[in-house]
Design a protein around this motif. Structure first.
Motif, PDB file in Angstrom:
ATOM      1  N   TRP A   5      -9.664   0.248   4.117  1.00  0.00           N
ATOM      2  CA  TRP A   5      -8.631   0.216   3.247  1.00  0.00           C
ATOM      3  C   TRP A   5      -7.819   1.529   3.252  1.00  0.00           C
ATOM      4  CZ3 TRP A   5     -11.563  -2.989   1.639  1.00  0.00           C
ATOM      5  CH2 TRP A   5     -11.334  -4.041   0.686  1.00  0.00           C
ATOM      6  N   PRO A   6      -7.973   2.280   4.896  1.00  0.00           N
ATOM      7  CA  PRO A   6      -7.422   3.516   4.753  1.00  0.00           C
ATOM      8  C   PRO A   6      -5.701   3.655   4.367  1.00  0.00           C
ATOM      9  CG  PRO A   6      -7.611   3.008   7.417  1.00  0.00           C
ATOM     10  CD  PRO A   6      -8.296   1.009   6.271  1.00  0.00           C
ATOM     11  N   GLU A   7      -5.328   2.420   4.516  1.00  0.00           N
ATOM     12  CA  GLU A   7      -4.125   2.567   4.467  1.00  0.00           C
ATOM     13  C   GLU A   7      -3.431   3.149   2.529  1.00  0.00           C
ATOM     14  OE1 GLU A   7      -4.713  -1.303   3.762  1.00  0.00           O
ATOM     15  OE2 GLU A   7      -5.576  -0.101   4.146  1.00  0.00           O
ATOM     16  N   LYS A  46     -23.744   4.788  -2.432  1.00  0.00           N
ATOM     17  CA  LYS A  46     -23.758   4.126  -1.643  1.00  0.00           C
ATOM     18  C   LYS A  46     -22.617   3.047  -1.409  1.00  0.00           C
ATOM     19  CE  LYS A  46     -27.181   0.949   0.674  1.00  0.00           C
ATOM     20  NZ  LYS A  46     -28.553   0.330   1.093  1.00  0.00           N
ATOM     21  N   ASP A  47     -22.303   2.583  -0.369  1.00  0.00           N
ATOM     22  CA  ASP A  47     -21.427   1.139  -0.231  1.00  0.00           C
ATOM     23  C   ASP A  47     -19.583   1.700  -0.348  1.00  0.00           C
ATOM     24  OD1 ASP A  47     -22.990  -0.707   0.644  1.00  0.00           O
ATOM     25  OD2 ASP A  47     -23.338  -0.823  -1.667  1.00  0.00           O
ATOM     26  N   ILE A  48     -19.490   2.923  -1.070  1.00  0.00           N
ATOM     27  CA  ILE A  48     -18.305   3.397  -1.951  1.00  0.00           C
ATOM     28  C   ILE A  48     -17.255   3.768  -0.524  1.00  0.00           C
ATOM     29  CG2 ILE A  48     -16.504   5.836  -3.073  1.00  0.00           C
ATOM     30  CD1 ILE A  48     -18.673   4.746  -4.554  1.00  0.00           C
ATOM     31  N   GLY A  49     -17.881   4.535   0.758  1.00  0.00           N
ATOM     32  CA  GLY A  49     -17.397   5.298   2.417  1.00  0.00           C
ATOM     33  C   GLY A  49     -17.036   4.220   2.423  1.00  0.00           C
ATOM     34  N   GLY A  50     -17.499   2.941   2.495  1.00  0.00           N
ATOM     35  CA  GLY A  50     -16.917   2.011   3.652  1.00  0.00           C
ATOM     36  C   GLY A  50     -15.323   1.283   3.456  1.00  0.00           C
ATOM     37  N   VAL A  51     -15.225   1.424   1.991  1.00  0.00           N
ATOM     38  CA  VAL A  51     -14.470   0.339   1.715  1.00  0.00           C
ATOM     39  C   VAL A  51     -12.856   1.845   1.637  1.00  0.00           C
ATOM     40  CG1 VAL A  51     -12.860   0.293  -0.847  1.00  0.00           C
ATOM     41  CG2 VAL A  51     -15.497  -0.191  -0.749  1.00  0.00           C
ATOM     42  N   TYR A  52     -13.437   2.751   1.295  1.00  0.00           N
ATOM     43  CA  TYR A  52     -12.311   3.612   2.425  1.00  0.00           C
ATOM     44  C   TYR A  52     -11.762   3.869   3.409  1.00  0.00           C
ATOM     45  CZ  TYR A  52     -12.326   4.767  -2.800  1.00  0.00           C
ATOM     46  OH  TYR A  52     -12.115   4.704  -4.226  1.00  0.00           O
ATOM     47  N   ALA A  95       0.297  -1.067  -0.348  1.00  0.00           N
ATOM     48  CA  ALA A  95      -0.212  -0.274   0.257  1.00  0.00           C
ATOM     49  C   ALA A  95       0.558   1.197  -0.025  1.00  0.00           C
ATOM     50  CB  ALA A  95      -1.145   0.163   0.902  1.00  0.00           C
ATOM     51  N   ASN A  96       2.136   1.852   0.854  1.00  0.00           N
ATOM     52  CA  ASN A  96       2.075   1.997   0.946  1.00  0.00           C
ATOM     53  C   ASN A  96       3.727   3.135  -0.866  1.00  0.00           C
ATOM     54  OD1 ASN A  96       5.192   0.563   1.215  1.00  0.00           O
ATOM     55  ND2 ASN A  96       5.464   1.312   2.402  1.00  0.00           N
ATOM     56  N   ARG A  97       3.270   1.901  -1.419  1.00  0.00           N
ATOM     57  CA  ARG A  97       4.302   2.060  -3.006  1.00  0.00           C
ATOM     58  C   ARG A  97       2.971   2.604  -3.633  1.00  0.00           C
ATOM     59  NH1 ARG A  97       8.337  -2.563  -3.674  1.00  0.00           N
ATOM     60  NH2 ARG A  97       8.838  -2.066  -2.232  1.00  0.00           N
ATOM     61  N   THR A  98       1.897   2.476  -3.569  1.00  0.00           N
ATOM     62  CA  THR A  98       0.284   2.383  -3.905  1.00  0.00           C
ATOM     63  C   THR A  98      -0.194   4.120  -4.517  1.00  0.00           C
ATOM     64  OG1 THR A  98      -1.110   1.720  -2.970  1.00  0.00           O
ATOM     65  CG2 THR A  98       0.105  -0.066  -4.126  1.00  0.00           C
ATOM     66  N   LEU A  99      -0.255   5.075  -4.987  1.00  0.00           N
ATOM     67  CA  LEU A  99      -0.972   5.991  -5.260  1.00  0.00           C
ATOM     68  C   LEU A  99      -2.421   5.344  -6.632  1.00  0.00           C
ATOM     69  CD1 LEU A  99      -1.418   8.935  -4.727  1.00  0.00           C
ATOM     70  CD2 LEU A  99      -0.202   9.113  -6.834  1.00  0.00           C
ATOM     71  N   THR A 100      -3.698   5.848  -5.712  1.00  0.00           N
ATOM     72  CA  THR A 100      -4.696   5.573  -6.544  1.00  0.00           C
ATOM     73  C   THR A 100      -5.975   6.843  -6.576  1.00  0.00           C
ATOM     74  OG1 THR A 100      -5.171   3.740  -5.646  1.00  0.00           O
ATOM     75  CG2 THR A 100      -7.909   4.977  -6.751  1.00  0.00           C
ATOM     76  N   THR A 101      -5.241   7.725  -7.919  1.00  0.00           N
ATOM     77  CA  THR A 101      -6.615   7.998  -8.151  1.00  0.00           C
ATOM     78  C   THR A 101      -7.968   7.913  -8.644  1.00  0.00           C
ATOM     79  OG1 THR A 101      -4.324   9.664  -9.856  1.00  0.00           O
ATOM     80  CG2 THR A 101      -6.979  10.493 -10.372  1.00  0.00           C
ATOM     81  N   LEU A 102      -8.452   8.595  -8.308  1.00  0.00           N
ATOM     82  CA  LEU A 102     -10.447   7.968  -8.669  1.00  0.00           C
ATOM     83  C   LEU A 102     -11.114   8.582  -9.387  1.00  0.00           C
ATOM     84  CD1 LEU A 102     -11.161   7.891  -4.447  1.00  0.00           C
ATOM     85  CD2 LEU A 102     -10.579   6.091  -6.023  1.00  0.00           C
ATOM     86  N   HIS A 103     -11.049   8.469 -10.484  1.00  0.00           N
ATOM     87  CA  HIS A 103     -11.159   9.636 -11.883  1.00  0.00           C
ATOM     88  C   HIS A 103     -12.983   9.573 -11.560  1.00  0.00           C
ATOM     89  CE1 HIS A 103      -7.967   9.423 -13.894  1.00  0.00           C
ATOM     90  NE2 HIS A 103      -7.653   8.343 -13.322  1.00  0.00           N
ATOM     91  N   GLY A 104     -14.039   9.143 -10.729  1.00  0.00           N
ATOM     92  CA  GLY A 104     -15.320   9.535 -10.404  1.00  0.00           C
ATOM     93  C   GLY A 104     -15.822   9.694 -10.056  1.00  0.00           C
ATOM     94  N   ALA A 145     -11.200  10.596   4.489  1.00  0.00           N
ATOM     95  CA  ALA A 145      -9.870   9.759   2.880  1.00  0.00           C
ATOM     96  C   ALA A 145      -8.628  10.098   3.389  1.00  0.00           C
ATOM     97  CB  ALA A 145     -11.022   9.187   2.110  1.00  0.00           C
ATOM     98  N   ASN A 146      -7.791   8.980   3.081  1.00  0.00           N
ATOM     99  CA  ASN A 146      -6.787   9.311   2.886  1.00  0.00           C
ATOM    100  C   ASN A 146      -6.216  10.283   1.617  1.00  0.00           C
ATOM    101  OD1 ASN A 146      -3.941   9.182   3.373  1.00  0.00           O
ATOM    102  ND2 ASN A 146      -3.398   6.964   2.943  1.00  0.00           N
ATOM    103  N   TRP A 147      -6.550  11.506   1.098  1.00  0.00           N
ATOM    104  CA  TRP A 147      -6.057  12.163   0.268  1.00  0.00           C
ATOM    105  C   TRP A 147      -5.127  12.460   0.326  1.00  0.00           C
ATOM    106  CZ3 TRP A 147      -8.906  11.546  -3.400  1.00  0.00           C
ATOM    107  CH2 TRP A 147     -11.098  11.404  -2.846  1.00  0.00           C
ATOM    108  N   LYS A 148      -4.252  12.366  -0.502  1.00  0.00           N
ATOM    109  CA  LYS A 148      -2.640  13.278  -0.741  1.00  0.00           C
ATOM    110  C   LYS A 148      -2.388  14.385  -1.558  1.00  0.00           C
ATOM    111  CE  LYS A 148      -1.133   9.129   0.956  1.00  0.00           C
ATOM    112  NZ  LYS A 148      -0.301   9.290   2.549  1.00  0.00           N
ATOM    113  N   ALA A 149      -3.586  14.779  -2.416  1.00  0.00           N
ATOM    114  CA  ALA A 149      -3.380  15.319  -3.304  1.00  0.00           C
ATOM    115  C   ALA A 149      -4.592  15.934  -4.460  1.00  0.00           C
ATOM    116  CB  ALA A 149      -2.493  15.725  -4.842  1.00  0.00           C
TER     117      ALA A 149
END
Length: 368
Positions: free
Chosen positions: A131-133, A122-128, A108-117, A150-154
């Protein structure tokens, strides 16, 4: 820096016709290569890229004529390929929403995820929360509103190659709508605005299967009975310069929390002003009275479209070059990559020379 880019498999990279996320991944990947980084792209085999391509499917899914296919299976196979090579990269940059989280927990500490949508479902919040890492990037500040903790970096706004679209100093007198025929995109508003102005409107848009009833019952009758409206259909990148550059203004009459709206900067690249409803990301992208107008009602939109010709098209293109080029986007992501690596005390880290090179590139980042 060794960087993996992991794209959705729905469209080619870049898309042959309509498509947003895969287009952004294509531009980001090529810009990172141009800046001297070692980039690997995981995508379908029909991708066109300057990076090393790892093909994980024979072609993108939407235009694949196979009658039965599994998007879940295709993406699981791709993620397995990425996982097999995970130790090869300083950063693994995902554009696949959250599907990778369970498989990549130890990386996880080597990954970055850009959210495009959109993130208000419903249910999306539970995922973050689960997996807050995993570090996240938003494509507009407004996109974050449903998930403020959420764990926003930028936030990194999208960008495109400056040479991809031609600047057009003289429009041809019509208004344009470009995108998708759907209720939230509000092509009906675009038709009403053009009709009230007695101005031609060209609509270049994709019609998804889910929106065929809306097209047949709501939009097509408005076009069939109106000589001002021309439906062009779905177009590709090679057609957009002429389509957008010839327009006096792009109408962006959305009625939903648009996370970004790539078509707005495509229009700006051609020097074309944008008349956008104040919704979602539009206040972050459009500088009211400079690159277009922000409106709240159809009446305001009619007035704004009527005076769009007064805006300086050269200045609009200049603002695109400064804020929304692919190089500007890539440098902003390099900021995030470097910060990730600096905070990773026990994982494989960059060499001192690589860190110095990234920091130097950060110093030249194009800022808003």
């Amino acid at each position: 820096m060794k960087i993996a880019q992991v794209t959705p498999l729905y469209e080619a990279v870049p898309p042959k016709l309509y498509g947003g996320t895969e287009r952004v991944v294509a531009h980001l990947t090529d810009a990172l290569v141009e800046l001297g980084h070692d980039v690997t792209l995981f995508a379908s085999a029909d991708a066109t890229t300057r990076a090393q391509l790892i093909p994980v499917r024979d072609q993108a899914m939407r235009l694949d004529p196979a009658p039965f296919k599994s998007d879940l299976a295709a993406h699981m196979i791709m993620l397995a390929e990425v996982l097999k090579r995970a130790n090869d990269f300083d950063v693994i940059h995902f554009h696949t929403d959250m599907i990778q989280f369970p498989m990549f927990e130890r990386y996880a500490n080597r990954t970055l995820t850009t959210l495009h949508g959109r993130l208000d479902m419903k249910d999306i919040g539970g995922v973050y929360e689960r997996w807050p890492e995993f570090g996240l990037v938003s494509i507009s500040d407004n996109q974050r509103r449903p998930l403020p903790h959420a764990n926003w970096k930028a936030t990194v706004h999208h960008g495109m190659p400056a040479e991809l679209y031609r600047y057009c100093p003289k429009p041809e007198g019509y208004l344009a709508f470009l995108g998708r025929i759907s209720p939230e995109k509000r092509p009906d508003r675009a038709i009403e605005i053009a009709t009230r102005l007695n101005r031609p409107l060209k609509i270049a848009a994709k019609i998804d299967a889910a929106d065929k009833v809306y097209w047949e019952t709501v939009i097509k009758p408005l076009i069939d009975d109106n000589p001002l409206i021309e439906f062009v259909g779905e177009i590709g990148d090679h057609q957009k310069s002429a389509f957008l550059g010839g327009a006096e203004a792009l109408l962006f009459p959305i009625d939903w929390p648009e996370p970004f709206g790539l078509v707005m900067i495509e229009a700006m690249a051609c020097g074309t002003p944008v008349v956008a409803f104040r919704c979602g990301s539009t206040p972050e992208i459009i500088e009211d009275g400079e690159t277009g107008y922000l409106v709240d009602t159809v009446e305001q939109a009619v007035a704004a479209a009527g005076r769009a010709h007064l805006l300086d098209r050269a200045a609009i293109r200049a603002r695109f070059d400064r804020r929304f080029s692919a190089t500007a986007m890539a440098r902003r992501y390099l900021d995030v990559y470097a910060d990730m690596s600096a905070r990773r005390p026990f994982a494989r880290t960059l060499t001192n020379s690589s860190v110095a090179a990234v920091r130097e590139q950060k110093s030249f980042a194009v800022l808003d």
